[in-house]
Structures are given as C-alpha cells and as structure tokens.
Design a protein around this motif. Structure first.
Motif, short mmCIF file in Angstrom:
data_model
loop_
_atom_site.label_atom_id
_atom_site.label_comp_id
_atom_site.label_asym_id
_atom_site.label_seq_id
_atom_site.Cartn_x
_atom_site.Cartn_y
_atom_site.Cartn_z
N SER A 20 22.99 -5.09 -3.24
CA SER A 20 21.71 -5.67 -2.82
C SER A 20 21.54 -5.62 -1.30
O SER A 20 20.43 -5.41 -0.81
CB SER A 20 21.55 -7.09 -3.34
N THR A 21 22.62 -5.78 -0.56
CA THR A 21 22.55 -5.77 0.91
C THR A 21 22.21 -4.38 1.44
O THR A 21 21.42 -4.24 2.36
CB THR A 21 23.87 -6.25 1.53
N PHE A 22 22.83 -3.36 0.86
CA PHE A 22 22.72 -2.00 1.41
C PHE A 22 21.94 -1.04 0.51
O PHE A 22 21.97 0.16 0.72
CB PHE A 22 24.12 -1.45 1.72
N ASN A 23 21.24 -1.58 -0.48
CA ASN A 23 20.42 -0.78 -1.39
C ASN A 23 21.25 0.33 -2.04
O ASN A 23 20.87 1.50 -2.02
CB ASN A 23 19.20 -0.22 -0.66
N LYS A 24 22.38 -0.05 -2.59
CA LYS A 24 23.28 0.88 -3.27
C LYS A 24 23.25 0.61 -4.77
O LYS A 24 22.60 -0.33 -5.23
CB LYS A 24 24.71 0.71 -2.74
N ASN A 25 23.99 1.40 -5.52
CA ASN A 25 24.00 1.25 -6.97
C ASN A 25 25.42 1.46 -7.52
O ASN A 25 25.62 2.21 -8.46
CB ASN A 25 23.02 2.25 -7.60
N TYR A 26 26.40 0.78 -6.90
CA TYR A 26 27.78 0.91 -7.37
C TYR A 26 27.99 0.06 -8.62
O TYR A 26 27.38 -0.98 -8.79
CB TYR A 26 28.77 0.47 -6.28
N THR A 27 28.86 0.53 -9.48
CA THR A 27 29.18 -0.19 -10.70
C THR A 27 30.37 -1.12 -10.48
O THR A 27 31.20 -0.87 -9.60
CB THR A 27 29.49 0.79 -11.85
N THR A 28 30.44 -2.17 -11.28
CA THR A 28 31.57 -3.09 -11.18
C THR A 28 32.69 -2.67 -12.12
O THR A 28 33.73 -3.31 -12.17
CB THR A 28 31.13 -4.53 -11.53
N SER A 29 32.50 -1.57 -12.82
CA SER A 29 33.50 -1.09 -13.77
C SER A 29 34.78 -0.69 -13.05
O SER A 29 34.76 -0.09 -11.98
CB SER A 29 32.97 0.12 -14.54
N THR A 30 35.91 -1.01 -13.67
CA THR A 30 37.21 -0.57 -13.15
C THR A 30 37.92 0.32 -14.17
O THR A 30 39.13 0.46 -14.15
CB THR A 30 38.10 -1.78 -12.79
N SER A 31 37.13 0.93 -15.05
CA SER A 31 37.72 1.71 -16.15
C SER A 31 38.10 3.13 -15.75
O SER A 31 38.89 3.77 -16.43
CB SER A 31 36.78 1.74 -17.35
N ASN A 32 37.55 3.63 -14.64
CA ASN A 32 37.93 4.98 -14.22
C ASN A 32 38.75 4.89 -12.92
O ASN A 32 38.91 3.83 -12.35
CB ASN A 32 36.72 5.89 -14.06
N ASN A 33 39.24 6.05 -12.45
CA ASN A 33 40.12 6.05 -11.28
C ASN A 33 39.42 5.55 -10.02
O ASN A 33 40.01 4.83 -9.22
CB ASN A 33 40.70 7.45 -11.04
N VAL A 34 38.15 5.92 -9.83
CA VAL A 34 37.41 5.47 -8.65
C VAL A 34 37.24 3.95 -8.69
O VAL A 34 37.47 3.26 -7.71
CB VAL A 34 36.04 6.19 -8.56
N GLY A 35 36.86 3.44 -9.85
CA GLY A 35 36.70 1.99 -10.01
C GLY A 35 38.01 1.25 -9.78
O GLY A 35 38.04 0.20 -9.14
N LYS A 36 39.09 1.80 -10.29
CA LYS A 36 40.41 1.18 -10.09
C LYS A 36 40.79 1.16 -8.61
O LYS A 36 41.33 0.17 -8.11
CB LYS A 36 41.48 1.95 -10.89
N LYS A 37 40.51 2.25 -7.91
CA LYS A 37 40.83 2.32 -6.48
C LYS A 37 40.02 1.28 -5.69
O LYS A 37 40.57 0.58 -4.85
CB LYS A 37 40.54 3.73 -5.95
N ARG A 38 38.73 1.20 -5.98
CA ARG A 38 37.89 0.24 -5.28
C ARG A 38 38.35 -1.19 -5.54
O ARG A 38 38.42 -2.00 -4.62
CB ARG A 38 36.44 0.39 -5.72
N TYR A 39 38.66 -1.48 -6.79
CA TYR A 39 39.11 -2.82 -7.16
C TYR A 39 40.43 -3.15 -6.46
O TYR A 39 40.60 -4.24 -5.93
CB TYR A 39 39.25 -2.93 -8.68
N LYS A 40 41.34 -2.19 -6.43
CA LYS A 40 42.63 -2.40 -5.79
C LYS A 40 42.46 -2.70 -4.29
O LYS A 40 43.09 -3.61 -3.74
CB LYS A 40 43.51 -1.17 -5.99
N MET A 41 41.58 -1.93 -3.62
CA MET A 41 41.36 -2.15 -2.19
C MET A 41 40.74 -3.53 -1.94
O MET A 41 41.13 -4.23 -1.00
CB MET A 41 40.46 -1.06 -1.62
N PHE A 42 39.80 -3.93 -2.79
CA PHE A 42 39.17 -5.25 -2.67
C PHE A 42 40.23 -6.34 -2.87
O PHE A 42 40.34 -7.27 -2.08
CB PHE A 42 38.05 -5.39 -3.70
N ARG A 43 41.02 -6.19 -3.92
CA ARG A 43 42.06 -7.18 -4.24
C ARG A 43 43.06 -7.30 -3.09
O ARG A 43 43.51 -8.41 -2.76
CB ARG A 43 42.75 -6.73 -5.53
N GLU A 44 43.39 -6.20 -2.44
CA GLU A 44 44.33 -6.23 -1.31
C GLU A 44 43.78 -7.07 -0.16
O GLU A 44 44.54 -7.79 0.49
CB GLU A 44 44.66 -4.81 -0.85
#
Length: 93
Positions: A20-44
C-alpha cells in the motif's frame, strides 16, 4: 516449520503495508523459493530485535527519499528493505 509461524502474521502485515505504501503487488505467500527468501530476510530483521514500528519508520523514510520517489519506488522490494545495510540506513535517515 512450526516454530516460525509466530512471524507469519507480522510478515503478512509487512507485505501488505509495503504494497500500500509503494503501490506494489507482492504476495504474502511463502510457498515458493522467492517467498521463502523474502520471509527469511524479514524474520532475520525481527530476530535482530527490530520492531514493526521500526519497519514503519523505514517505509516512511524510503517514501520520502528523492531517489526512490523519482524512480517511482522501482527498486523498493521486500528484499531491498530487509537488507541489513538498507534497513539501518533508512531507519536512521
């Protein structure tokens, strides 16, 4: 794994606020490798001790940054924000 589930709601909120801040359309899914990587970086970042409030400060500071504003936030991705050097830089802008 089950022990990481405590971060899932925070991650979903993070992605939704980023979208909503940057007018993007990222998914919250962590089921694929990209989602897993994003989630891992956030969690870190959370494991480093950063809070949801600090993420909001980072979003706010990036949204005001002339370079990013002028490029229509082209390079503002979940990975970019969660990189330790970028997070620190925009937290302390």
């Amino acid at each position: 794994s089950e022990k990481n589930d405590k971060y899932k709601d925070a991650y979903a909120s993070y992605v939704n606020v980023l979208n909503s801040t940057f007018n993007k359309n990222y998914t919250t899914s962590t089921s694929n490798n990209v989602g897993k990587k994003r989630y891992k970086m956030f969690r870190e970042r959370l494991k480093d001790g950063y809070t949801s409030e600090q993420f909001k400060v980072v979003f706010d500071n990036i949204s005001k940054d002339p370079h990013h504003r002028d490029s229509n936030y082209k390079w503002v991705t979940p990975e970019f924000i969660c990189r330790p050097d970028k997070f620190e830089r925009f937290l302390n802008t």
